[in-house]
Design a protein around this motif. Structure first.
Motif, PDB file in Angstrom:
ATOM      1  N   ALA A 287      -0.018   1.922   6.816  1.00 46.79           N
ATOM      2  CA  ALA A 287       0.777   2.889   7.574  1.00 46.79           C
ATOM      3  C   ALA A 287       0.825   2.431   9.028  1.00 46.79           C
ATOM      4  O   ALA A 287      -0.214   2.192   9.639  1.00 46.79           O
ATOM      5  CB  ALA A 287       0.168   4.277   7.478  1.00 46.79           C
ATOM      6  N   VAL A 288       2.049   2.310   9.555  1.00 47.42           N
ATOM      7  CA  VAL A 288       2.232   1.856  10.934  1.00 47.42           C
ATOM      8  C   VAL A 288       3.271   2.749  11.588  1.00 47.42           C
ATOM      9  O   VAL A 288       4.327   3.012  11.015  1.00 47.42           O
ATOM     10  CB  VAL A 288       2.724   0.384  10.970  1.00 47.42           C
ATOM     11  CG1 VAL A 288       2.992  -0.055  12.392  1.00 47.42           C
ATOM     12  CG2 VAL A 288       1.731  -0.532  10.301  1.00 47.42           C
ATOM     13  N   ARG A 289       2.979   3.225  12.792  1.00 43.36           N
ATOM     14  CA  ARG A 289       3.935   4.039  13.540  1.00 43.36           C
ATOM     15  C   ARG A 289       4.574   3.174  14.632  1.00 43.36           C
ATOM     16  O   ARG A 289       3.896   2.474  15.365  1.00 43.36           O
ATOM     17  CB  ARG A 289       3.244   5.242  14.167  1.00 43.36           C
ATOM     18  CG  ARG A 289       4.229   6.156  14.884  1.00 43.36           C
ATOM     19  CD  ARG A 289       3.602   7.442  15.359  1.00 43.36           C
ATOM     20  NE  ARG A 289       3.128   8.287  14.280  1.00 43.36           N
ATOM     21  CZ  ARG A 289       3.886   9.097  13.539  1.00 43.36           C
ATOM     22  NH1 ARG A 289       5.179   9.127  13.739  1.00 43.36           N
ATOM     23  NH2 ARG A 289       3.350   9.851  12.614  1.00 43.36           N
ATOM     24  N   ARG A 290       5.905   3.255  14.695  1.00 45.44           N
ATOM     25  CA  ARG A 290       6.679   2.572  15.736  1.00 45.44           C
ATOM     26  C   ARG A 290       7.595   3.622  16.350  1.00 45.44           C
ATOM     27  O   ARG A 290       8.605   3.998  15.750  1.00 45.44           O
ATOM     28  CB  ARG A 290       7.520   1.439  15.162  1.00 45.44           C
ATOM     29  CG  ARG A 290       6.718   0.322  14.528  1.00 45.44           C
ATOM     30  CD  ARG A 290       6.172  -0.616  15.605  1.00 45.44           C
ATOM     31  NE  ARG A 290       5.596  -1.798  15.021  1.00 45.44           N
ATOM     32  CZ  ARG A 290       4.313  -2.037  14.925  1.00 45.44           C
ATOM     33  NH1 ARG A 290       3.447  -1.155  15.372  1.00 45.44           N
ATOM     34  NH2 ARG A 290       3.866  -3.149  14.394  1.00 45.44           N
ATOM     35  N   GLY A 291       7.204   4.148  17.502  1.00 46.92           N
ATOM     36  CA  GLY A 291       7.969   5.229  18.116  1.00 46.92           C
ATOM     37  C   GLY A 291       7.947   6.454  17.219  1.00 46.92           C
ATOM     38  O   GLY A 291       6.893   6.919  16.816  1.00 46.92           O
ATOM     39  N   GLN A 292       9.118   6.989  16.861  1.00 50.24           N
ATOM     40  CA  GLN A 292       9.227   8.152  15.991  1.00 50.24           C
ATOM     41  C   GLN A 292       9.097   7.801  14.514  1.00 50.24           C
ATOM     42  O   GLN A 292       8.931   8.676  13.673  1.00 50.24           O
ATOM     43  CB  GLN A 292      10.578   8.844  16.217  1.00 50.24           C
ATOM     44  CG  GLN A 292      10.708   9.524  17.553  1.00 50.24           C
ATOM     45  CD  GLN A 292       9.902  10.824  17.586  1.00 50.24           C
ATOM     46  OE1 GLN A 292       9.665  11.449  16.559  1.00 50.24           O
ATOM     47  NE2 GLN A 292       9.486  11.223  18.760  1.00 50.24           N
ATOM     48  N   LEU A 293       9.205   6.530  14.160  1.00 47.23           N
ATOM     49  CA  LEU A 293       9.212   6.116  12.760  1.00 47.23           C
ATOM     50  C   LEU A 293       7.805   5.827  12.240  1.00 47.23           C
ATOM     51  O   LEU A 293       6.982   5.228  12.925  1.00 47.23           O
ATOM     52  CB  LEU A 293      10.081   4.874  12.565  1.00 47.23           C
ATOM     53  CG  LEU A 293      11.559   5.024  12.910  1.00 47.23           C
ATOM     54  CD1 LEU A 293      12.271   3.692  12.721  1.00 47.23           C
ATOM     55  CD2 LEU A 293      12.207   6.105  12.072  1.00 47.23           C
ATOM     56  N   LEU A 294       7.566   6.238  10.983  1.00 44.27           N
ATOM     57  CA  LEU A 294       6.309   5.960  10.301  1.00 44.27           C
ATOM     58  C   LEU A 294       6.628   5.084   9.093  1.00 44.27           C
ATOM     59  O   LEU A 294       7.336   5.507   8.179  1.00 44.27           O
ATOM     60  CB  LEU A 294       5.642   7.268   9.852  1.00 44.27           C
ATOM     61  CG  LEU A 294       4.351   7.136   9.052  1.00 44.27           C
ATOM     62  CD1 LEU A 294       3.265   6.430   9.867  1.00 44.27           C
ATOM     63  CD2 LEU A 294       3.881   8.507   8.585  1.00 44.27           C
ATOM     64  N   PHE A 295       6.134   3.853   9.101  1.00 41.06           N
ATOM     65  CA  PHE A 295       6.366   2.889   8.024  1.00 41.06           C
ATOM     66  C   PHE A 295       5.196   2.962   7.051  1.00 41.06           C
ATOM     67  O   PHE A 295       4.038   2.805   7.464  1.00 41.06           O
ATOM     68  CB  PHE A 295       6.469   1.459   8.579  1.00 41.06           C
ATOM     69  CG  PHE A 295       7.669   1.239   9.443  1.00 41.06           C
ATOM     70  CD1 PHE A 295       8.797   0.605   8.940  1.00 41.06           C
ATOM     71  CD2 PHE A 295       7.683   1.654  10.767  1.00 41.06           C
ATOM     72  CE1 PHE A 295       9.915   0.390   9.731  1.00 41.06           C
ATOM     73  CE2 PHE A 295       8.799   1.451  11.568  1.00 41.06           C
ATOM     74  CZ  PHE A 295       9.913   0.817  11.044  1.00 41.06           C
ATOM     75  N   LEU A 296       5.485   3.201   5.777  1.00 46.06           N
ATOM     76  CA  LEU A 296       4.465   3.253   4.732  1.00 46.06           C
ATOM     77  C   LEU A 296       4.750   2.146   3.735  1.00 46.06           C
ATOM     78  O   LEU A 296       5.852   2.062   3.186  1.00 46.06           O
ATOM     79  CB  LEU A 296       4.477   4.606   4.027  1.00 46.06           C
ATOM     80  CG  LEU A 296       4.224   5.818   4.912  1.00 46.06           C
ATOM     81  CD1 LEU A 296       4.438   7.091   4.111  1.00 46.06           C
ATOM     82  CD2 LEU A 296       2.827   5.773   5.489  1.00 46.06           C
ATOM     83  N   LEU A 297       3.756   1.289   3.490  1.00 49.14           N
ATOM     84  CA  LEU A 297       3.904   0.163   2.574  1.00 49.14           C
ATOM     85  C   LEU A 297       2.762   0.185   1.562  1.00 49.14           C
ATOM     86  O   LEU A 297       1.588   0.164   1.944  1.00 49.14           O
ATOM     87  CB  LEU A 297       3.880  -1.158   3.338  1.00 49.14           C
ATOM     88  CG  LEU A 297       4.877  -1.285   4.493  1.00 49.14           C
ATOM     89  CD1 LEU A 297       4.566  -2.513   5.330  1.00 49.14           C
ATOM     90  CD2 LEU A 297       6.281  -1.338   3.955  1.00 49.14           C
ATOM     91  N   ASN A 298       3.105   0.230   0.294  1.00 53.12           N
ATOM     92  CA  ASN A 298       2.104   0.223  -0.760  1.00 53.12           C
ATOM     93  C   ASN A 298       1.966  -1.206  -1.281  1.00 53.12           C
ATOM     94  O   ASN A 298       2.847  -1.709  -1.965  1.00 53.12           O
ATOM     95  CB  ASN A 298       2.506   1.166  -1.899  1.00 53.12           C
ATOM     96  CG  ASN A 298       1.483   1.203  -3.000  1.00 53.12           C
ATOM     97  OD1 ASN A 298       0.404   0.646  -2.870  1.00 53.12           O
ATOM     98  ND2 ASN A 298       1.821   1.848  -4.092  1.00 53.12           N
ATOM     99  N   HIS A 299       0.871  -1.858  -0.974  1.00 53.93           N
ATOM    100  CA  HIS A 299       0.619  -3.235  -1.409  1.00 53.93           C
ATOM    101  C   HIS A 299      -0.057  -3.297  -2.781  1.00 53.93           C
ATOM    102  O   HIS A 299      -0.300  -4.378  -3.295  1.00 53.93           O
ATOM    103  CB  HIS A 299      -0.269  -3.957  -0.387  1.00 53.93           C
ATOM    104  CG  HIS A 299       0.343  -4.044   0.979  1.00 53.93           C
ATOM    105  ND1 HIS A 299       1.387  -4.883   1.263  1.00 53.93           N
ATOM    106  CD2 HIS A 299       0.068  -3.379   2.132  1.00 53.93           C
ATOM    107  CE1 HIS A 299       1.720  -4.756   2.535  1.00 53.93           C
ATOM    108  NE2 HIS A 299       0.940  -3.840   3.076  1.00 53.93           N
TER     109      HIS A 299
END
Length: 57
Positions: free
Chosen positions: A3-15
């Motif tokens: 999980a990474v936040r960039r400004g208002q966006l939250l990126f979720l990546l399931n590896h």
């Protein structure tokens, strides 16, 4: 799971090779990749991804 936040966006990546359910921060969230809205939890398929932004229903 990443999980990474960039400004208002939250990126979720399931590896992982299996699905995973993620607890989301308070409020409604719009997945800008699919147009779906979520509140509470989100389940990502194996190697799935979501890009969430805050959303007012």
């Amino acid at each position: 799971m990443e999980a990474v936040r960039r400004g208002q966006l939250l990126f979720l990546l399931n590896h992982r090779r299996d699905a995973v359910t993620v607890d989301l921060p308070d409020g409604h969230h719009l997945d800008v990749l699919t147009g779906e809205t979520f509140e509470g939890t989100l389940t990502l398929t194996q190697r799935g991804a979501a890009v969430l932004e805050p959303h007012t229903p």
